[in-house]
Write an enzyme that holds these catalytic residues in place. Sequence first.
Site, PDB file in Angstrom:
ATOM      1  CE  LYS A 278      51.990  34.647  37.688  1.00 54.19           C
ATOM      2  NZ  LYS A 278      51.102  33.967  38.665  1.00 54.19           N
TER       3      LYS A 278
ATOM      4  CD  GLU B 294      41.171  47.126  38.793  1.00 61.57           C
ATOM      5  OE1 GLU B 294      41.423  47.172  37.572  1.00 61.57           O
ATOM      6  OE2 GLU B 294      40.184  46.537  39.264  1.00 61.57           O
TER       7      GLU B 294
ATOM      8  CB  CYS C  78      39.499  45.170  44.464  1.00 53.79           C
ATOM      9  SG  CYS C  78      38.911  45.525  42.816  1.00 53.79           S
TER      10      CYS C  78
ATOM     11  CD  GLU D 250      41.874  44.485  49.882  1.00 47.66           C
ATOM     12  OE1 GLU D 250      43.078  44.255  49.676  1.00 47.66           O
ATOM     13  OE2 GLU D 250      41.079  44.773  48.974  1.00 47.66           O
TER      14      GLU D 250
HETATM   15  O1  6OD Z   1      34.603  46.012  36.727  1.00 48.74           O
HETATM   16  C1  6OD Z   1      35.790  46.191  36.454  1.00 48.74           C
HETATM   17  O2  6OD Z   1      36.173  46.615  35.352  1.00 48.74           O
HETATM   18  C2  6OD Z   1      36.807  45.915  37.464  1.00 48.74           C
HETATM   19  N1  6OD Z   1      38.063  46.261  37.107  1.00 48.74           N
HETATM   20  C3  6OD Z   1      36.475  45.353  38.639  1.00 48.74           C
HETATM   21  C4  6OD Z   1      37.411  45.083  39.655  1.00 48.74           C
HETATM   22  C5  6OD Z   1      37.110  44.299  40.701  1.00 48.74           C
HETATM   23  C6  6OD Z   1      38.105  43.944  41.657  1.00 48.74           C
HETATM   24  O3  6OD Z   1      38.023  42.959  42.344  1.00 48.74           O
END
Ligand code: 6OD
Length: 485
Positions: free
Chosen positions: A178, A253, A287, A389
Amino acid sequence: MKKVQHYINGKFMDSQCGEFFDNFNPSTNELIAKVALGRESEVNAAVAAARAALTGEWGQMKLNDRIALMYEIANEIDRRFDDFLEAETLDTGKPYSIARHIDIPRGAANFKVFADTMKSVADEAYRMDTPDGKMAMNYSMRKPKGVIGVISPWNLPLLLMTWKVGPAMACGNTVVVKPSQVTPTTTSLLGEVMSKVGVPAGAYNVVQGKGSITGNLLTAHKDLDAITFTGETVTGEMIMKACSVGVRDVSLELGGKNPAVVFADCDMDKAITETTRSCFANSGQVCLGTERVYVQRTIFDEFVSRLKESASKLKLGIQHDESTDIGPLVSSSHRDKVLDYYEKAVAEGANVVLGGKAPVMPGKMKDGYWVEPTIWTGLSEEATVVQEEVFGPCCHVQPFYTEEEAIKMANNSPYGLASTIFTENLDKAHRVASQLDTGIVWINSWFLRDLRTPFGGMKGSGIGREGGHHSLEFYTELKNVCIKM
Ligand code: 6OD
């Protein structure tokens, strides 16, 4: 008008109820597509297809054939590079210059790297003496976890969706994805890739929709074995609660409030270049992006003035203009949220070094969701924009005197995803890196990724680590077999 559909059991389809919602170009606020709104029947159909595929052609496929398919998916993404580039930049407003070098290549790389990983998975084995003087052998084996629910965000849509789908499928799972309601297109486009290269029906499914409807239905679905989510911490907490029903695994994450620590002995050019990227790239919607910059007092004034000079040169513009450095924010609601933070910063006493408002943009862009790259100084460490944030193109720069003070301020956050350190002193770099409470530390760089490394956050930034072999911990079940000889 372009339609973005679900992809369920190998077929593109509208919703049974026939409902669609609007998708807009963030640069201009123009309507670009009608997106199918998934409800119970689509979520149920997708999960059922994914369940059936586990024992069908997909589930029975030999490891080598699956690995070969993963490479084929990556190759087909490369072949359709321009389609992905166009779709991603239109949905997000991000410039070609970013999507061409980061988002789309990573879409392909996320399949290749986990195909490579699967080639070198080793099982553990332990020989043991038994109480009756004989011998036994234990060995472990990994099995796919089952049907994985993938809820992916809007900031790096293809990159972050494939960062989950790549390892999940390489391990033999099936997925129901999704994507964010504001960036639906590349997830459906990946369905075309799956069909083209011959991925069996049901292995990759997409249900388009809104988080509050489709996302909630998927999260609550009893026949998912695990859910992986990238997005806001508050949503992550809700998903984690939902996963407690049925004791399902979850990988999160989440947000970050990432610090940069800049020492007086840094290479100033490097520190400015990398901090400009880490604060403003993708309009701050990363992030891993820096929102708190701690600079040693003796170079503070020079650093602030050079960061201002560097950020003022960033050109805001339309996605396909090759000279554009940064685009708009992804949606009008996100723009409003970021501008609220900009106002709060001033209300709490910030000195606005640069930006601080919505810019006036020319032509069609006047209705887009633009905000200025913004730098503040002068706030206390407890100020809202130093603690929460923002997820926009902004940072607060704070001076520090000693290493201990810098570490203390950097760690004073409910988040712990990423940090950067700028110094030419190697001892200091290692010493500080080991004391920062973040899952990832970059020294004299930012967002330099080796996809085999553990990736994830501490504290409110998430649980679990993904990347290379670490992804296997989440996407497989480990089983021990004990044979008495
Ligand atoms: O580079 C990556 O594998 C990753 N998970 C980046 C995350 C970025 C978040 O905005």
